[in-house]
Design a protein around this motif. Structure first.
Motif, PDB file in Angstrom:
ATOM      1  N   UNK A  60       0.819  -1.214   0.000  1.00 28.86           N
ATOM      2  CA  UNK A  60       0.000   0.000   0.000  1.00 28.86           C
ATOM      3  C   UNK A  60       0.855   1.267   0.000  1.00 28.86           C
ATOM      4  N   UNK A  61       2.024   1.224   0.651  1.00 26.24           N
ATOM      5  CA  UNK A  61       2.892   2.400   0.719  1.00 26.24           C
ATOM      6  C   UNK A  61       3.524   2.732  -0.628  1.00 26.24           C
ATOM      7  N   UNK A  62       3.471   1.789  -1.559  1.00 24.19           N
ATOM      8  CA  UNK A  62       4.124   1.983  -2.848  1.00 24.19           C
ATOM      9  C   UNK A  62       3.158   2.392  -3.956  1.00 24.19           C
ATOM     10  N   UNK A  63       1.847   2.271  -3.707  1.00 20.32           N
ATOM     11  CA  UNK A  63       0.858   2.555  -4.749  1.00 20.32           C
ATOM     12  C   UNK A  63       0.125   3.847  -4.435  1.00 20.32           C
ATOM     13  N   UNK A  64       0.236   4.820  -5.341  1.00 23.43           N
ATOM     14  CA  UNK A  64      -0.486   6.077  -5.167  1.00 23.43           C
ATOM     15  C   UNK A  64      -1.912   5.953  -5.712  1.00 23.43           C
ATOM     16  N   UNK A  65      -2.020   5.393  -6.916  1.00 19.01           N
ATOM     17  CA  UNK A  65      -3.327   5.124  -7.523  1.00 19.01           C
ATOM     18  C   UNK A  65      -3.293   3.750  -8.183  1.00 19.01           C
ATOM     19  N   UNK A  66      -4.395   2.994  -8.001  1.00 16.40           N
ATOM     20  CA  UNK A  66      -4.487   1.685  -8.624  1.00 16.40           C
ATOM     21  C   UNK A  66      -5.020   1.770 -10.041  1.00 16.40           C
ATOM     22  N   UNK A  67      -5.245   0.615 -10.636  1.00 12.20           N
ATOM     23  CA  UNK A  67      -5.693   0.540 -12.026  1.00 12.20           C
ATOM     24  C   UNK A  67      -7.158   0.965 -12.154  1.00 12.20           C
ATOM     25  N   UNK A  68      -7.492   1.549 -13.279  1.00 14.02           N
ATOM     26  CA  UNK A  68      -8.845   2.019 -13.553  1.00 14.02           C
ATOM     27  C   UNK A  68      -9.715   0.862 -14.050  1.00 14.02           C
ATOM     28  N   UNK A  69     -11.041   1.087 -14.164  1.00 14.60           N
ATOM     29  CA  UNK A  69     -11.916   0.049 -14.716  1.00 14.60           C
ATOM     30  C   UNK A  69     -11.541  -0.382 -16.132  1.00 14.60           C
ATOM     31  N   UNK A  70     -10.813   0.475 -16.862  1.00 16.95           N
ATOM     32  CA  UNK A  70     -10.348   0.033 -18.180  1.00 16.95           C
ATOM     33  C   UNK A  70      -9.463  -1.194 -18.069  1.00 16.95           C
ATOM     34  N   UNK A  71      -8.743  -1.325 -16.951  1.00 19.92           N
ATOM     35  CA  UNK A  71      -7.887  -2.494 -16.760  1.00 19.92           C
ATOM     36  C   UNK A  71      -8.720  -3.772 -16.725  1.00 19.92           C
ATOM     37  N   UNK A  72      -9.858  -3.738 -16.045  1.00 17.15           N
ATOM     38  CA  UNK A  72     -10.738  -4.900 -15.974  1.00 17.15           C
ATOM     39  C   UNK A  72     -11.266  -5.256 -17.361  1.00 17.15           C
ATOM     40  N   UNK A  73     -11.689  -4.242 -18.099  1.00 19.13           N
ATOM     41  CA  UNK A  73     -12.230  -4.471 -19.440  1.00 19.13           C
ATOM     42  C   UNK A  73     -11.154  -5.048 -20.363  1.00 19.13           C
ATOM     43  N   UNK A  74      -9.999  -4.407 -20.366  1.00 23.34           N
ATOM     44  CA  UNK A  74      -8.943  -4.834 -21.279  1.00 23.34           C
ATOM     45  C   UNK A  74      -8.340  -6.179 -20.879  1.00 23.34           C
ATOM     46  N   UNK A  75      -8.280  -6.461 -19.586  1.00 19.80           N
ATOM     47  CA  UNK A  75      -7.727  -7.740 -19.144  1.00 19.80           C
ATOM     48  C   UNK A  75      -8.634  -8.888 -19.574  1.00 19.80           C
ATOM     49  N   UNK A  76      -9.936  -8.673 -19.488  1.00 18.39           N
ATOM     50  CA  UNK A  76     -10.881  -9.678 -19.961  1.00 18.39           C
ATOM     51  C   UNK A  76     -10.755  -9.878 -21.466  1.00 18.39           C
ATOM     52  N   UNK A  77     -10.629  -8.776 -22.197  1.00 18.56           N
ATOM     53  CA  UNK A  77     -10.560  -8.850 -23.656  1.00 18.56           C
ATOM     54  C   UNK A  77      -9.250  -9.471 -24.136  1.00 18.56           C
ATOM     55  N   UNK A  78      -8.138  -9.021 -23.563  1.00 15.39           N
ATOM     56  CA  UNK A  78      -6.848  -9.532 -24.017  1.00 15.39           C
ATOM     57  C   UNK A  78      -6.622 -10.974 -23.599  1.00 15.39           C
ATOM     58  N   UNK A  79      -7.196 -11.400 -22.479  1.00 15.39           N
ATOM     59  CA  UNK A  79      -7.082 -12.812 -22.090  1.00 15.39           C
ATOM     60  C   UNK A  79      -7.747 -13.708 -23.132  1.00 15.39           C
ATOM     61  N   UNK A  80      -8.907 -13.273 -23.644  1.00 18.60           N
ATOM     62  CA  UNK A  80      -9.586 -14.035 -24.706  1.00 18.60           C
ATOM     63  C   UNK A  80      -8.781 -13.971 -26.011  1.00 18.60           C
ATOM     64  N   UNK A  81      -8.216 -12.797 -26.296  1.00 17.70           N
ATOM     65  CA  UNK A  81      -7.407 -12.666 -27.507  1.00 17.70           C
ATOM     66  C   UNK A  81      -6.162 -13.538 -27.424  1.00 17.70           C
ATOM     67  N   UNK A  82      -5.557 -13.608 -26.238  1.00 18.15           N
ATOM     68  CA  UNK A  82      -4.365 -14.437 -26.067  1.00 18.15           C
ATOM     69  C   UNK A  82      -4.717 -15.923 -26.224  1.00 18.15           C
ATOM     70  N   UNK A  83      -5.870 -16.313 -25.684  1.00 20.74           N
ATOM     71  CA  UNK A  83      -6.322 -17.696 -25.849  1.00 20.74           C
ATOM     72  C   UNK A  83      -6.517 -18.018 -27.330  1.00 20.74           C
ATOM     73  N   UNK A  84      -7.073 -17.057 -28.070  1.00 21.32           N
ATOM     74  CA  UNK A  84      -7.250 -17.256 -29.515  1.00 21.32           C
ATOM     75  C   UNK A  84      -5.906 -17.454 -30.205  1.00 21.32           C
TER      76      UNK A  84
END
Length: 326
Positions: free
Chosen positions: A251-275
């Protein structure tokens, strides 16, 4: 679509992917992670940011990918004196008629190579925000839709180098992946020397057109992802915002975490990587493989992390070690 039909289509489209790889391999040696990232960006319409020291074929890789597609490609060299109008275009006054005409800029193409993007100041970067998110640009009082597909594939040198500017967080977050590339292996470098220094390079041939890109994109959206994996993705992203809630001591090292775009893109790229692996379903390893490229530019570190020489990839590694894998 049944799983059997999906597998048949994936197998068919995978032949196209292999042909693209073969064409890119004519000019690029190694760099499998970079090629996979570029392909995922192409098929999912996600913008890609590539970082590495000069001379690692960042520009050549994007140019080679663009040459495999029957679409309009434009390379823009970013420099400190670049203006927003140099990207989007401008209104031109015509004295004879007393009205204005629109001169469209280079963003009105399918694949944009933003070369050394961090060599231009923030006023130029702001011109890309609307284009990257809404896929449109506004010139004067008129808004114009951009081409379909529209992709920004940007290269940048490490920020410590002279003459570079840090990209605004709002713009960085619009990039689906940030890919880090390093020096080639010894055998790869020998092959590079042979191709560039002794042989004439082969020309890259076009393999697919925009309609085929759309078809592959729809196929990627059909790839199966279990509910437990969706929860796993959400947990990974939430752990960047509230690491203490997952018993991760960062927690002392993170000023701001990932945005909701991270959730969207992680779901999308995981499927793309599987493809790209020829599968009709996503595994936890797919998520773990692609997650660093999705998250590393979305986690803003504190000065304490910088003082202790801790980077985002180390933070992501600790999160992986602590969040339970389904």
């Amino acid at each position: 679509m049944s799983l059997e039909e999906l597998n048949v289509q994936i197998e068919e489209k995978h032949l196209v992917v292999n042909r693209i790889r073969e064409e890119i391999a004519k000019v690029l040696v190694g760099q499998r992670e970079l090629i996979d990232g570029l392909l995922m960006g192409l098929f999912t319409r996600g913008h890609i940011l590539i970082e590495g020291v000069p001379g690692l074929a960042k520009t050549s890789a994007v140019k080679a990918l663009a040459d495999t597609v029957r679409a309009n490609f434009k390379r823009i060299q970013f420099t400190p004196d670049l203006l927003p109008a140099d990207l989007v275009g401008t209104e031109i006054y015509r004295p004879k008629t007393g009205d204005f005409s629109i001169k469209k800029g280079p963003l009105f193409n399918n694949i944009i190579l933003a070369d050394e993007i961090n060599r231009a100041p923030s006023k130029v970067q702001s011109a890309l925000l609307e284009a990257m998110q809404e896929r449109q640009v506004t010139i004067g009082e008129t808004t114009f839709p951009l081409a379909d597909p529209f992709l920004v594939m940007a290269t940048q040198n490490p920020i410590e180098q002279e003459g570079t500017y840090p990209l605004p967080e709002a713009q960085v977050d619009r990039f689906m992946l940030k890919i880090l590339i390093d020096y080639p292996e010894k055998n790869e470098e020998k092959e590079i020397m042979k191709r560039v220094g002794f042989d004439a390079p082969e020309a890259v041939q076009p393999v697919l057109d925009p309609s085929e890109i759309n078809a592959i994109g729809k196929l990627i959206n059909s790839i199966y992802m279990d509910e437990k994996l969706k929860d796993y993705i959400v947990d990974l992203v939430f752990a960047t915002r509230d690491p203490a809630g997952y018993n991760i001591d960062v927690a002392d090292y993170i000023q701001f975490g990932a945005s909701p775009r991270a959730t969207i893109f992680l779901s999308l790229t995981a499927r793309a990587y599987a493809f790209l692996q020829g599968r009709a379903y996503v595994t936890p390893q797919d998520v773990k493989t692609i997650a660093p490229a999705v998250l590393r530019h979305r986690i803003l570190l504190t000065y304490e992390a910088e003082a202790e020489d801790i980077d985002t990839d180390q933070i992501i590694g600790r999160i992986f070690d602590s969040v339970e894998v389904p």
